[in-house]
Design an enzyme around this catalytic site. Structure first.
Site, short mmCIF file in Angstrom:
data_model
loop_
_atom_site.label_atom_id
_atom_site.label_comp_id
_atom_site.label_asym_id
_atom_site.label_seq_id
_atom_site.Cartn_x
_atom_site.Cartn_y
_atom_site.Cartn_z
N VAL A 22 5.44 -0.85 2.48
CA VAL A 22 4.41 -0.97 3.51
C VAL A 22 3.31 -1.89 2.97
CG1 VAL A 22 2.79 0.23 5.01
CG2 VAL A 22 4.92 1.36 4.32
N GLY B 241 8.33 3.75 0.88
CA GLY B 241 9.02 4.92 1.42
C GLY B 241 10.52 4.69 1.47
N GLY B 242 11.23 5.64 2.10
CA GLY B 242 12.68 5.54 2.20
C GLY B 242 13.13 4.34 3.00
N PHE B 243 12.30 3.86 3.94
CA PHE B 243 12.66 2.73 4.79
C PHE B 243 12.40 1.41 4.08
CE2 PHE B 243 11.75 -0.38 8.17
CZ PHE B 243 12.88 -0.24 8.96
N GLY B 244 11.33 1.36 3.32
CA GLY B 244 10.98 0.13 2.61
C GLY B 244 9.52 0.12 2.22
N ASP C 125 10.43 15.33 10.24
CA ASP C 125 10.04 14.94 8.87
C ASP C 125 8.55 15.15 8.68
OD1 ASP C 125 10.55 14.11 6.31
OD2 ASP C 125 10.50 11.98 6.77
N ILE D 8 0.82 -1.22 0.00
CA ILE D 8 0.00 0.00 0.00
C ILE D 8 0.85 1.27 0.00
CG2 ILE D 8 -2.00 -1.06 1.10
CD1 ILE D 8 -1.03 -0.01 3.78
N GLY D 9 2.16 1.10 -0.01
CA GLY D 9 3.03 2.28 -0.04
C GLY D 9 4.50 1.88 -0.06
N LYS E 275 5.42 -2.26 7.91
CA LYS E 275 6.52 -1.59 7.20
C LYS E 275 7.76 -2.47 7.31
CE LYS E 275 7.20 2.87 7.86
NZ LYS E 275 7.71 4.14 8.48
#
Length: 834
Positions: free
Chosen positions: A506, A501-504, A616, A498-499, A520
């Site tokens: 989701v 991001g910079g971390f990985g 952030d 579903i998403g 996540k």
């Protein structure tokens, strides 16, 4: 004619403004000493004047006054030639003492040439150079011109540099520099190599520059570097130059907001690169490799500089970066890091394990990820030796202390040390006893989750699985077994993503009891790692608030970094503003989302013993549940605020491009007002429903904050709002909302409102949208809010406290949100209330 002159004048003013704006951003050293040792004349190198030896004698304490000079042609004709023509000789221990007005990082540069001597035999020179608690050079001998550069951390009001000749020998020095360096240059963000864990304590270490290399380009001299550094070409270190080629696009280099700056490396470094010679051969499979000579027995700090000046488009460029045998940056992707911008400066820091060989190998090579074309680039490299366990860079087993005591005081020193050790052991024992007692009391009375490495264990109940033993700090939060996470996400089904991001990625997930969650999962290739993972857990395990996303669990099995949150049905605020095709939000809905987000941030800033700064804040980190209730998310970059006697926290700049507080970026000083600035950008994003940075637009429209502020100052902000809101916002509500956003974006933090003030103003904008004031429609809204403040103070007096004795600010905020705001603002709705 007049119009032409006016236009030229405006251009000139604009250029002057840009010049001073750039100048003000450049680091200015608080302390700087330049000495031309052995000469009675000043010498100018570039724009820097090195003080004559006799004028610098006030810094020197020495029994010698021996000067040497030469006219020899054997000295290399470099830009620094003038510094090697003279030298001061020391036959006995001597000291330079410099006053330090600003504690922190300092460059020490020693210029040494053996070709200057007339009466002394250069082969007899053998000496040690030290500062308190650190040896910089030991048994130094040289048969060529040498420049030695050190970066040390100074914690006192003075710096003493001692030159100590060996027996029947002498020391010498041609020139000396002591110059302040920016503390943000070396922070505690370096990744260790073997094991690949974060290296702690780097800012306090003494460092010696071993190599500073400009890949694919010529020598960059000190006069072309903002910090006076020299960068050498990489050609002599390449193992096989036939496998590499050079590229150069210096004018295209850009520094991102919140990332690399000219202080990290100049554009002349980022604008050149060495890359794989893989053109026209999609089957290329080789590494470009460099070998650098180093001293054995030390760790090394290695900084890689990257800037994609080789690509013609933003197609994915994946490659591997090796430090020794370790692949430290697998499938490294510059395009994603730089948000699809080419030629953007990036650096990555690593600390090696203790080196047992006489060379350090660095390689770049192709990645097999995503069937990418085989290519790899490197723009610059810095290798710095880290002092050993006793503080030495010269390999000695002991270092001079900061006391400088003579032999007559040795007995007293020994007695003092023994007594000191006894006292320290007593204090340490008492400290751990008190700490253990308090910890036991806290675990008994509170519900705090102690994440990661803990000793307590219990059997996890049916929420995840049956009979799985796991570690936890309490019965409130716990590790989740990896197998349970796999089950909840259908083995990380890509269709459940579903998403990203910079971390990985989701994933949407659902546990066996029907609990919906967002999972996540950390990407091994991500540049956000263990530090962000720990921070997220530590922050969210402390806080519970209606407008903060709740952390349900985490998993760190099998080297995984997985975070499990409550599921937010309606995704991010950003997705409801633009780019996803979702139905447009109404103005009242947007106001309520902004108010909820402000409540969450206000709680972070005020609801704990010390403020927590999110760092952030952006629309992608504001999530919406099934009722569109807003919750602030993603605390991986969060930072605890300053102590009561401090005004800010000094830290490396982090954040998201377009939202970053420019004052924080300039000064590296973080406060709650940095979050306020970012939230102000979000407010304009909510109003205009467009990205905060959009390179496809005309230049003046690229940056939303700058563009919106121009229209706001003209009084015409209504001309650029989301077309879906046209004619649906009452003028007073728009005016109050815009004023609030404008104040959030003030240049200086002290001029910005607190998040509490922002919250009140947004509440007021909502009331103006829902009701019409019958009296004094032009009444100053700020004054009205101030009249209402005492009522809110009465609400605060009813706050509940937790069992740990801390005010539970979620109760306060929930009480306020539970009370109909028409009670609070009844004076505004009913004329008789005024």
């Amino acid at each position: 004619m007049i119009e032409t002159c006016v236009f030229k004048l405006l251009i000139w003013v604009f250029c002057v403004f840009l010049y001073f704006a750039c100048f003000s951003c450049q680091f200015v050293p608080a302390d700087k000493y330049y000495i031309n040792c052995g000469s009675n004349e000043n010498v100018t190198i570039g724009s820097q004047v090195y003080l004559a030896d006799n004028l610098a004698s006030k810094y020197l304490s020495s029994p010698d006054n021996i000067l040497e000079a030469t006219t020899s042609n054997s000295i290399p004709q470099t830009d620094e030639f003038g510094l090697y023509k003279n030298a001061r000789i020391f036959t006995k221990s001597s000291k330079y003492t410099f006053k330090i007005s600003q504690k922190g990082r300092v460059w020490i540069r020693l210029y040494l040439s053996p070709f200057v001597f007339n009466t002394y035999n250069p082969s007899s020179a053998k000496f040690l150079v030290s500062i308190p608690n650190h040896v910089l050079l030991n048994d130094f001998k040289s048969d060529s011109v040498a420049k030695r550069e050190f970066l040390v951390n100074i914690t006192s009001d003075s710096l003493v540099i001692t030159l100590s000749p060996s027996e029947n020998s002498f020391a010498f020095l041609n020139a000396l520099e002591v110059v302040s360096a920016p503390d943000f240059l070396i922070t505690d963000d370096a990744q260790g190599v073997s094991p690949a864990v974060k290296f702690e304590g780097l800012p306090t270490q003494a460092l010696q520059t071993i190599r500073r290399v400009n890949m694919g380009g010529p020598t960059v001299t000190a006069k072309n570097d903002t910090l006076g550094r020299t960068w050498e070409p990489d050609t002599k270190y390449l193992l096989d130059s036939n496998l590499a080629r050079n590229v150069s696009k210096i004018n295209s280099v850009r520094y991102p907001s919140g990332g690399a700056t000219a202080e990290f490396a100049p554009k002349t470094v980022y604008g050149t690169a060495t890359k794989m010679r893989s053109e026209d051969d999609p089957g290329s499979n080789f590494n470009v490799t460099w070998d650098f000579p180093v001293d054995q027995g030390f760790r090394y700090f290695v900084r890689f500089h990257f800037c994609d000046v080789a690509s013609n488009s933003t197609n994915d460029l994946y490659f591997n970066v090796y430090l020794g045998p370790s692949n430290v940056l697998p499938d490294f992707d510059l395009t994603t890091i730089n948000q699809n911008f080419l030629a953007t400066a990036v650096y990555r820091d690593f600390v090696t394990s203790t080196i047992s060989s006489s060379n350090l190998r660095v390689s770049i090579g192709p990645s097999s990820f995503g069937n990418s074309y085989p290519d790899a680039i490197l723009n610059g490299l810095e290798i710095m030796k880290i002092n050993n366990s006793v503080g030495s860079l010269g390999g000695v087993d002991t270092v001079p202390s900061s006391s400088g005591s003579g032999s007559k005081s040795n007995v007293g020193v020994i007695v003092g040390v023994i007594a000191g050790i006894a006292i320290v052991l007593f204090i340490v024992g008492l400290f751990f006893y008190i700490r253990r007692k308090r910890r036991l009391e806290r675990l008994h009375h509170s519900k705090t989750w102690v994440p990661l490495s803990v000793n307590a264990s219990y059997t996890m109940g049916s929420k995840f699985s049956n009979g799985t033993t796991t570690s936890a700090g309490s019965d409130f939060g716990y590790r989740c077994p990896f197998v349970a996470v796999q089950e909840a996400t259908n083995n990380f089904d890509e269709s459940w993503v579903i998403g990203i991001g910079g971390f990985g990625k989701v994933y949407k997930g659902e546990f066996s009891d029907g609990t919906k969650v967002a999972v996540k999962r950390g990407n091994p290739r991500s540049q956000q790692g263990l530090a962000e993972f720990r921070t997220e857990i530590e922050m969210l395990s402390q806080f519970r608030h209606r407008h903060l996303v709740s952390l349900i669990g985490y998993c760190d099995e099998k080297s995984e970094m997985i975070l499990i949150y409550e599921y937010m049905e309606n995704g991010t605020l950003k997705s409801h503003l633009y780019g996803s095709g979702l139905p447009s939000l109404g103005w009242k809905e947007r106001l309520e989302i902004c108010i909820g987000s402000a409540r969450g941030l206000h709680y972070l800033h005020t609801g704990y013993a010390k403020a927590v700064i999110h760092r952030d804040v952006k629309s992608a980190n504001i999530l919406l549940d099934e009722t569109f209730l807003a919750k602030v998310a993603d605390f991986g970059l969060s930072k605890t605020g300053p102590e009561l006697d401090q005004t800010h926290v000094s830290t490396a700049v982090k954040g998201s491009f377009g939202y970053l507080d420019p004052e924080y970026f300039r000064r590296q000083q973080l406060t709650e007002k940095s979050d306020v600035y970012s939230f102000g950008v979000v407010l304009f994003e909510v109003l205009c429903a467009r990205p905060v940075i959009d390179p496809s637009l005309p230049r003046e429209m690229v940056n939303l904050a700058e563009w919106a502020m121009k229209w706001q100052k003209r009084g015409q902000l209504d001309q650029i709002i989301d077309p879906n809101l046209a004619g649906k916002i009452k003028p007073d509500s728009l005016r109050k909302f815009a004023e609030t956003a404008e104040k959030c974006l003030a240049d200086f933090g002290v001029d910005r409102p607190s998040m509490g003030d922002v919250l009140w103003n947004l509440e007021y904008a909502l009331q103006l949208q829902e009701a019409v004031l019958h009296n004094d429609p032009e009444e100053n809204s700020t004054n009205i809010i101030r009249e209402l403040s005492p009522q809110l103070n009465n609400f605060n007096n009813d706050d509940s406290t937790t069992s740990a004795g801390q005010h539970d600010m979620s109760v306060v905020d929930d009480d306020l949100s539970g009370v109909s705001m028409s009670r609070v603002f009844s004076q505004l709705v009913k004329s008789e209330g005024r």
